[in-house]
Design a protein around this motif. Structure first.
Motif, short mmCIF file in Angstrom:
data_model
loop_
_atom_site.label_atom_id
_atom_site.label_comp_id
_atom_site.label_asym_id
_atom_site.label_seq_id
_atom_site.Cartn_x
_atom_site.Cartn_y
_atom_site.Cartn_z
N ALA A 127 0.83 -1.21 0.00
CA ALA A 127 0.00 0.00 0.00
C ALA A 127 0.87 1.26 0.00
CB ALA A 127 -0.93 -0.02 1.21
N GLN A 128 1.98 1.22 0.75
CA GLN A 128 2.88 2.38 0.76
C GLN A 128 3.52 2.59 -0.62
OE1 GLN A 128 5.67 1.69 3.90
NE2 GLN A 128 4.22 2.24 5.55
N ARG A 129 3.88 1.50 -1.31
CA ARG A 129 4.43 1.64 -2.67
C ARG A 129 3.42 2.31 -3.60
NH1 ARG A 129 6.37 -4.11 -4.58
NH2 ARG A 129 6.55 -2.93 -6.52
N ILE A 130 2.16 1.93 -3.49
CA ILE A 130 1.14 2.52 -4.36
C ILE A 130 0.95 4.00 -4.03
CG2 ILE A 130 -1.31 2.43 -4.96
CD1 ILE A 130 -1.20 -0.59 -4.49
N GLU A 131 0.95 4.33 -2.72
CA GLU A 131 0.79 5.74 -2.34
C GLU A 131 1.98 6.58 -2.81
OE1 GLU A 131 0.20 5.77 1.82
OE2 GLU A 131 -1.81 4.89 1.75
N VAL A 132 3.18 6.01 -2.75
CA VAL A 132 4.36 6.75 -3.21
C VAL A 132 4.27 7.02 -4.71
CG1 VAL A 132 6.85 6.60 -3.56
CG2 VAL A 132 5.85 6.00 -1.35
N LEU A 133 3.76 6.02 -5.48
CA LEU A 133 3.62 6.22 -6.93
C LEU A 133 2.62 7.33 -7.27
CD1 LEU A 133 3.66 2.53 -8.25
CD2 LEU A 133 5.43 4.28 -8.54
N SER A 134 1.66 7.56 -6.35
CA SER A 134 0.68 8.62 -6.61
C SER A 134 1.30 10.01 -6.52
CB SER A 134 -0.49 8.50 -5.65
OG SER A 134 -0.06 8.74 -4.33
N THR A 135 2.50 10.10 -5.94
CA THR A 135 3.19 11.40 -5.85
C THR A 135 4.21 11.59 -6.97
OG1 THR A 135 4.87 10.48 -4.38
CG2 THR A 135 2.89 11.39 -3.35
N PRO B 273 -8.17 11.36 -10.95
CA PRO B 273 -8.43 12.00 -9.64
C PRO B 273 -7.16 12.27 -8.82
CG PRO B 273 -9.01 9.68 -9.55
CD PRO B 273 -8.66 9.95 -10.98
N VAL B 274 -6.00 11.80 -9.31
CA VAL B 274 -4.76 12.04 -8.57
C VAL B 274 -4.29 13.45 -8.87
CG1 VAL B 274 -2.40 11.25 -8.19
CG2 VAL B 274 -4.21 9.59 -8.72
N PRO B 275 -4.11 14.33 -7.87
CA PRO B 275 -3.75 15.74 -8.14
C PRO B 275 -2.43 15.89 -8.89
CG PRO B 275 -4.49 15.47 -5.87
CD PRO B 275 -4.35 14.10 -6.43
N VAL B 276 -1.40 15.10 -8.56
CA VAL B 276 -0.11 15.25 -9.22
C VAL B 276 -0.23 14.90 -10.71
CG1 VAL B 276 2.28 14.44 -9.26
CG2 VAL B 276 1.12 14.82 -7.07
N TRP B 277 -0.91 13.81 -11.00
CA TRP B 277 -1.08 13.40 -12.41
C TRP B 277 -1.96 14.40 -13.15
CZ3 TRP B 277 -2.48 7.57 -11.34
CH2 TRP B 277 -1.38 6.95 -10.74
N ALA B 278 -3.00 14.92 -12.48
CA ALA B 278 -3.88 15.89 -13.16
C ALA B 278 -3.13 17.16 -13.49
CB ALA B 278 -5.08 16.20 -12.26
#
Length: 912
Positions: free
Chosen positions: A169-177, A255-260
């Motif tokens: 889960a932490q790996r997925i959250e890090v990828l969202s940044t 919906p991910v702010p960084v990707w948007a």
């Protein structure tokens, strides 16, 4: 008639055809035991029995042989009895083994195995004496251990899977940044990891032993699965949406702010942050009032304190309720608290949520602490290793504590292995210490045996010696060496002690014989002293000769110090009494009471009469009068009173021409009247000339026994002097006529006390004893009266509380100096108002202030109050507020139990 002696004794002819010797019949069991019953000696019989036992005979045969052989040779029958006992124990162990094997099979056959039950089976089987090292229990023990190991491995794997889910889960959250392309590239690898995690979780739940896992592990695994799948299901559509938005400008943004923001920048649109900056600033919310913030923070702190208290005490249900109450408070006031307080709230909620597994956690904490202590026995911080005995006691205590921890929680084999290895390593120190003790015991035994032989040789060498002092000294030295011979075991000491007593008794026999003869001679000299003391005329020369004979005997043959002192006291008592009679005759002339003694006696009688009345005021007045008489003030006061009385009478009888003449008449009449009323003075013998002080035996102070021995001034045997004479000069009495010379001519003994004249003349024995007894009786009477007054005041106080009548409250003087007017006013005000309030806490504070015990039903409340008082640093102690606490008790309703507790408290507090 007698065929055995039919042949002539004088005949030399050989006997023809002698009768054959009678052959002994063989025992029926000889054939079975290989001739054991017909063997000639006991050792041969025991050897044949051992050979027969090697053939493994049947139990019936063993029983028959033992029955026949035990009456003939118990030593040979011992081996047969041991074989029968071994067979009997084996049968008993087989039954026990079958019982515990059945229990083990039931455990293994059960679909759900409890680890605690499995470990308890092995422990209880060992306590019952089951043969765990033999089949079938040894195999069952291994099977149970393997089953427990599998279950513990499953529990460990659940924890590993939980940590793995958190990491994914932490790996997925890090990828969202990070950029969406990095997340798109790692999507396949993450998909494989998530699938592998689900397969491993499925393997765990599908294991045959999964039903035996503790109840807390399945929910943990399911919660980890749910959380991971939620994050993964949200991550996959977001990556796909980001890829579609990158290909089609009209597609919606992820919906991910960084990707948007990254996709907006690629399309040439402003980012979300720039759009937010371009928007007009929002209206500032009005600030909350400080009192509202403070009130909200205080409410949250109160709820937080309640939760922390319940969590610390381990109350599961109460902590759950407190946690719910804290959450309800946060919904209302959570927006007004600051960040530190919010962190404390979340930490307390997390701790309350984990309280369910507190017992198992605490057991592991205790075990880890025991492991650390066991490992620290050899590696101490101060670098000093423990001694053998202390190490042995420490190991025993640690193992007992480990047993208690096994009873309080689930066992932990890994910690037990570490603990056992540490204890075994530390036990090597104990083994070395035990070896040293055995070596020292052998050395001490050899030393004691050598000492016994030395005493025997010394006794033979000095058997004819007449130096009894040297013999006595040597025997005492031997005794000291025996006592300091070092430690040996009880069995060895029991063997050596009789030998030592026999040797020392043989060595001391000549001295004991000489002491018996010396005792007979001393008793004869005591009889002579009694006869000399009873004679009408004391012969000084005979007394001196007798004392010299006593000293010669005491120096020749030594006795026990206490026994010798008793004999010496019996010897000198009749002689001292004779000298005392002479002194009494000389002092008889001055035995009459002096004027001062009579005044003291009268004052003492008056004080005894006042003591009988029971009036404290009269007793104190009589005590003052006695003290004045002791200081010589009574005579002066009596003379002044007599002079005033005579002057008044003269003024009434005839007028005086002038004030001067009246004064002269009064003075002259006072002198005449004083001379008439005063007792005739006792003639005092002229003071003898001063003479040097000579030490005498006894004490001539009033109240002391003259026959009591005086304090020794120098060493030596009782009655000895350095010049070889007796205890006093025989040419004169036991003391001089002047009682150590003229003391009144000297100052203090050491120069720092006033002369004897400043302290007044000495009292006679009768007056001294009378005033001393009267003073003691007066002090006891005053104490008794004070105790009675205290009890009456306390009874009145309790009666006023019961009737709620302030008029019955005792005064400040009756209550004592501890109760001030303000405190009594508070008590009166409390009794004047109607009964209200609870006095439980006030009674507890009063019992703490008086340091009296609390009834059993209130001990828990007292302990809780003490803990609360520890947190109140600035509050006064109960010993400082006992007056206010008493007022709170008096303001409440009265009952029998509270009245009894208040009475016990005030008994102590009003006396301090």
């Amino acid at each position: 008639m007698f065929p055995f002696f039919s042949r002539s004794k004088m005949s030399d002819a050989p006997e023809v055809n002698p009768a054959p010797a009678k052959t002994q019949e063989s025992h029926p069991l000889d054939a079975l035991t290989g001739g054991a019953f017909s063997a000639a000696t006991s050792s041969e019989r025991a050897s044949r029995i051992r050979d027969w036992l090697a053939s493994q005979p049947a139990p019936e045969q063993l029983q028959e042989v033992f029955k026949e052989l035990s009456g003939r040779d118990k030593g040979a029958a011992r081996a047969v009895r041991e074989r029968l006992d071994e067979i009997r124990r084996a049968k008993g162990q087989e039954a026990i083994a079958a019982e515990w094997a059945e229990k083990a099979q039931a455990l293994l056959a059960a679909p759900k195995l409890n680890i605690a039950d499995a470990l308890a089976w092995q422990r209880d089987a060992a306590k019952a004496g089951a043969p765990l090292s033999r089949e079938p229990l040894s195999l069952l023990k291994v099977q149970v251990a393997d089953r427990v190991k599998v279950i513990e491995d499953l529990q460990h794997r659940v924890q590993v899977q939980r940590e793995a889910a958190v990491l994914l889960a932490q790996r997925i959250e890090v990828l969202s940044t990070k950029p969406w392309k990095d997340a798109h590239a790692a999507r396949e690898l993450l998909r494989a990891d998530v699938a592998r995690w689900q397969e491993q979780a499925q393997e765990l739940t599908g294991d045959a032993s999964w039903a035996s896992v503790e109840a807390r592990f399945p929910p943990l695994l399911e919660a980890s699965r749910t959380q991971l799948l939620v994050v993964w299901d949200a991550f996959q559509p977001a990556v796909a949406q980001a890829a579609a938005a990158a290909e089609d400008a009209a597609a919606p943004l992820p919906p991910v702010p960084v990707w948007a923001d990254e996709l907006r920048a690629a399309r040439g649109l402003p980012t979300e942050a720039a759009a937010a900056a371009a928007k007009p600033a929002r209206a500032v919310k009005p600030k909350v009032a400080p009192e509202v913030v403070e009130k909200a923070a205080q409410i949250v702190r109160d709820a937080l304190a309640t939760l922390e208290k319940e969590t610390a005490e381990g109350h599961g249900k109460a902590s759950a309720g407190a946690a719910a109450a804290l959450r309800a408070v946060l919904k209302v006031h959570g927006k007004h608290i600051d960040t530190p307080l919010e962190h404390q709230v979340h930490a307390a909620l997390v701790a309350a949520g984990e309280l369910e597994g507190w017992q198992r956690w605490s057991a592991d904490q205790v075990r880890e602490d025991l492991v650390a202590k066991a490992e620290g026995l050899l590696h101490r911080p101060d670098g000093q290793a423990l001694g053998g005995r202390k190490m042995q006691e420490s190991l025993r205590q640690l193992r007992e504590q480990w047993k208690q921890s096994d009873q309080g929680g689930a066992p932990n084999h890994a910690l037990w292995k570490k603990f056992d290895e540490a204890c075994n390593a530390a036990h090597k120190v104990v083994e070395a210490w035990l070896d040293k003790i055995r070596t020292e015991a052998a050395e001490h035994k050899a030393q004691r045996v050598a000492l016994i032989e030395e005493v025997k040789a010394w006794a033979q060498e000095h058997a004819a010696s007449g130096d009894w002092k040297a013999i006595n000294r040597a025997l005492h030295q031997f005794g000291d060496r025996w006592r300091e011979g070092g430690h040996v075991g009880e069995k060895i000491f029991a063997e050596l002690q009789p030998l030592w007593k026999q040797a020392i008794a043989a060595a001391a026999a000549p001295l004991e014989s000489a002491q018996k003869e010396s005792l007979a001679r001393r008793h004869a000299m005591i009889d002579e002293a009694v006869a000399l003391g009873a004679a009408p005329t004391l012969r000084i020369d005979a007394v001196k000769a007798l004392q010299q004979r006593w000293q010669a005997e005491a120096q020749a043959v030594p006795l026990d110090r206490k026994h010798e002192q008793k004999l010496w006291d019996a010897f000198r008592k009749p002689i001292d009494e004779a000298f005392n009679r002479k002194s009494a005759d000389r002092d008889r002339a001055v035995t009459e009471l002096s004027a001062r003694d009579r005044v003291v006696l009268e004052a003492s009688k008056a004080l005894e009469a006042a003591n009988a009345t029971g009036d404290a005021q009269q007793i104190r007045s009589a005590m003052q009068a006695l003290e004045a008489a002791l200081h010589g003030q009574a005579q002066a006061a009596q003379a002044v009173a007599s002079a005033q009385k005579d002057a008044t009478q003269n003024q009434l009888e005839a007028p005086v021409s002038s004030a001067q003449e009246a004064t002269e008449n009064v003075a002259s009449e006072a002198a005449i009247g004083g001379a008439e009323e005063a007792p005739a003075p006792v003639p005092v013998a002229p003071k003898p000339p001063a003479r040097p002080v000579v030490a005498v035996r006894g004490d001539d102070r009033p109240g002391m026994k003259k026959d009591a021995p005086a304090a020794p001034g120098r060493g030596g045997r009782p009655g000895e002097r350095r010049d070889g004479r007796g205890d006093r000069d025989a040419s004169r009495g036991p003391r001089a006529d002047s009682h150590f010379g003229d003391r009144n001519d000297r100052g203090g003994r050491f120069g720092d006390r006033p002369a004897y004249e400043d302290r007044g003349p000495r009292l006679g024995d009768t007056a001294f004893r009378a005033q001393r007894d009267a003073m003691e009786h007066a002090q006891l009477a005053l104490k008794k009266l004070a105790a009675q007054a205290h009890g009456e005041a306390l009874t009145q106080l309790l009666t006023a509380w019961e009737k709620r009548d302030a008029a019955l409250l005792p005064g400040t003087q009756e209550l004592g100096g501890r109760v001030t007017a303000a405190v009594r006013g508070a008590w009166s005000q409390a009794l004047s108002a109607p009964a209200a309030g609870d006095a439980a806490e006030a009674l507890l504070r009063l019992e703490m202030a008086a340091e009296v015990p609390t009834p059993a039903e209130h001990i828990a409340a007292r302990r809780m109050l003490q803990l609360q008082l520890l947190t109140r640093r600035n509050d006064p102690a109960p010993a400082q507020t006992w007056g206010q606490d008493t007022a709170r008790v008096l303001a409440s309703a009265s009952d029998a139990a509270s009245a009894r507790r208040l009475q016990n408290v005030l008994k102590t507090l009003l006396r301090k």
